[in-house]
Design an enzyme around this catalytic site. Structure first.
Site, PDB file in Angstrom:
ATOM      1  N   HIS A  56      79.539  19.873  -6.726  1.00  0.00           N
ATOM      2  CA  HIS A  56      80.761  19.247  -7.244  1.00  0.00           C
ATOM      3  C   HIS A  56      80.848  17.769  -6.879  1.00  0.00           C
ATOM      4  CE1 HIS A  56      84.608  18.864  -8.965  1.00  0.00           C
ATOM      5  NE2 HIS A  56      85.197  19.941  -8.500  1.00  0.00           N
ATOM      6  N   ASN A 102      75.230  27.254 -27.888  1.00  0.00           N
ATOM      7  CA  ASN A 102      74.306  27.942 -28.781  1.00  0.00           C
ATOM      8  C   ASN A 102      72.928  27.321 -28.615  1.00  0.00           C
ATOM      9  OD1 ASN A 102      72.820  29.013 -30.870  1.00  0.00           O
ATOM     10  ND2 ASN A 102      74.276  28.463 -32.479  1.00  0.00           N
TER      11      ASN A 102
END
Length: 471
Positions: free
Chosen positions: A163, A399
């Site tokens: 992070h 995708n």
């Protein structure tokens, strides 16, 4: 691996480096320095692909899954050329501050198999089903990735990143670019990241509002942590779904006289009030932190800087203001009043001056490490939760050439005492939300007992997994 009635076998472990790179140092911005060394997980689930012609670069000598893994790995090496911080390492400088060494060390990449079907995967309890099984533990570097084939032919792609290097906005940029490259469309249209650290340079002279002293604390000023008691409550993760009609109802209840609150403000108000109403007599106060992204507010301070859009900036551009209220007040207030407090909290930080002041505040206190105050208790009779919007989570865009995921979620397993909640869009039903919660067990019990009509446990029926492998 395996702790939930199934085994995960790592077939191959390797390091994927950027296809091309040049070694250099990249300093952390002052806003990066406000993040402790936390790892954030994310995962995407895909049903079995029956149309093998859609798989990129399918080789007749390999199985469809092997071709899918190869396509993901090849696209990763290309995506890391632009997103090269993910291929580096975080090291300490001579002052003890973290810096990013962009040395193309690479990304740890695991190719695995799990003897379970997607329809049997308990996504409602991600601590036992997902954590460490499909979202890998990060050992070195900045990013680790695991691609796991399931017994039914489905696939899970899990990622864990540091992070301190990237916030959710930055990670989302990388995910969408990675998927687009894998589709081999020819001309890439993804957003190239900007690493122009001067956009977040402190001012000379530095100046900031005194309110920041209440929002952030120096770690050296905190008392030594107490030894946890065996009876202490602990954080647990759950994943729920909320129907769009319920979100709309919450928004209507939180809005009044032409003052329309956002869906996130309304949701946050409802959750805050729900937890307060179920709190035991020993708890006098519940604080609520809201993660605010400053990209839309920071515009640059000279003509050169203004050429670069902060929307493309890769790194952390976050502030976590918080609202505090007594349990008694939260119980008595209607949802409109609670939403008003949250709106005021967000508006106070959603300004350029706030972020410029926060950058200056860090500069004045360096190299002392600091963090958001909401994560630390001032007394034993107060508790806190933090809510971060994941409504821009690009699950529908992930995708890789064989279709969008059937499910995706962040997984924030940090192990402190402050709860963390992230709502995300559902791909199963437009308008619905998927809500990841990492809360104290007693808070989860409150949510499920008082608001079961809103927070519904994620199940195979909702995800249409009850027949075969998500068919």
């Amino acid at each position: 691996m395996g702790s939930c009635g199934f085994l995960v076998n790592v077939k191959r472990s390797e390091v994927v480096a950027a296809a091309s790179a040049q070694e250099h140092w990249l300093p952390m911005s002052n806003l990066d320095l406000l993040l402790p060394p936390l790892d954030v997980g994310v995962f995407f689930c895909y049903k079995k692909n029956n149309d093998t012609t859609s798989i990129p670069e399918k080789n007749l000598m390999t199985t469809p899954t092997e071709s899918m893994v190869a396509a993901v790995k090849k696209a990763l090496a290309q995506a890391l050329v632009s997103f090269y911080p993910f291929a580096g390492e975080v090291v300490q400088n001579r002052l003890g501050e973290p810096e990013l060494l962009c040395n193309n060390r690479g990304v740890d990449f695991l190719d695995a198999f799990a003897d379970i079907e997607l329809k049997d995967l308990d996504l409602y309890h991600p601590d036992t089903s997902i954590h460490g099984n499909f979202v890998p533990f990060k050992k070195q570097g900045v990013l680790s990735i695991q691609v796991t084939e399931l017994k039914c032919g489905g696939l899970v792609i899990g990622c864990t990143f540091d992070h301190r290097v990237a916030d959710a906005h930055s990670a989302n940029m990388f995910f969408t670019a990675w998927a687009e490259i894998a589709q081999a469309k020819g001309t890439a249209t993804y957003t190239a990241p900007s690493l122009r650290r001067s956009m977040l340079n402190p001012r000379r002279p530095t100046t900031y509002d005194a309110a920041i002293d209440d929002l952030y604390v120096l770690l050296s000023s905190l008392p030594p942590p107490k030894e946890p008691k065996a009876s202490d409550d602990r954080l647990l993760s759950r994943i729920y779904y909320i129907e769009g009609k319920e979100i709309g109802q919450l928004q209507s209840m939180a809005s009044y006289n032409g003052c329309r609150r956002t869906k996130l403000e309304s949701f946050s108000a409802f959750l805050w009030k729900t937890i307060a109403e179920g709190s035991c007599a020993q708890i006098k106060k519940v604080n609520l932190g809201i993660v605010v992204d400053g990209r839309k507010r920071l515009k640059g301070r000279d003509n050169e800087e203004k050429k670069f859009s902060m929307q493309n900036y890769f790194g952390n551009v976050l502030s976590i203001p918080y609202a505090e209220a007594s349990v008694c007040d939260l119980k008595e207030m209607n949802l409109e009043g609670v939403a008003d407090m949250i709106h005021a909290c967000i508006e106070g930080a959603n300004k350029e001056d706030h972020f410029l002041g926060l950058i200056d505040w860090v500069e004045e206190h360096r190299p002392q490490p600091a963090a958001a105050a909401v994560y630390f208790k001032n007394s034993e009779d107060e508790e806190a939760i933090v809510i971060s919007s994941g409504l821009r989570f690009p699950v529908a865009q992930m995708n890789f050439g064989w279709g969008m995921p059937d499910f995706g979620s962040y997984h924030f397993h940090w192990g402190g005492q402050t709860g963390y909640v992230m709502p995300m869009p559902s791909v199963s039903r437009e308008g619905d939300w998927i809500v990841y919660m990492n809360l104290l067990k007693k808070h989860l019990d409150i949510v499920e007992s008082k608001s079961a009509h809103v927070f519904r446990p994620l199940n195979p029926a909702y995800l249409k997994m009850n027949k075969g492998c998500w068919m």
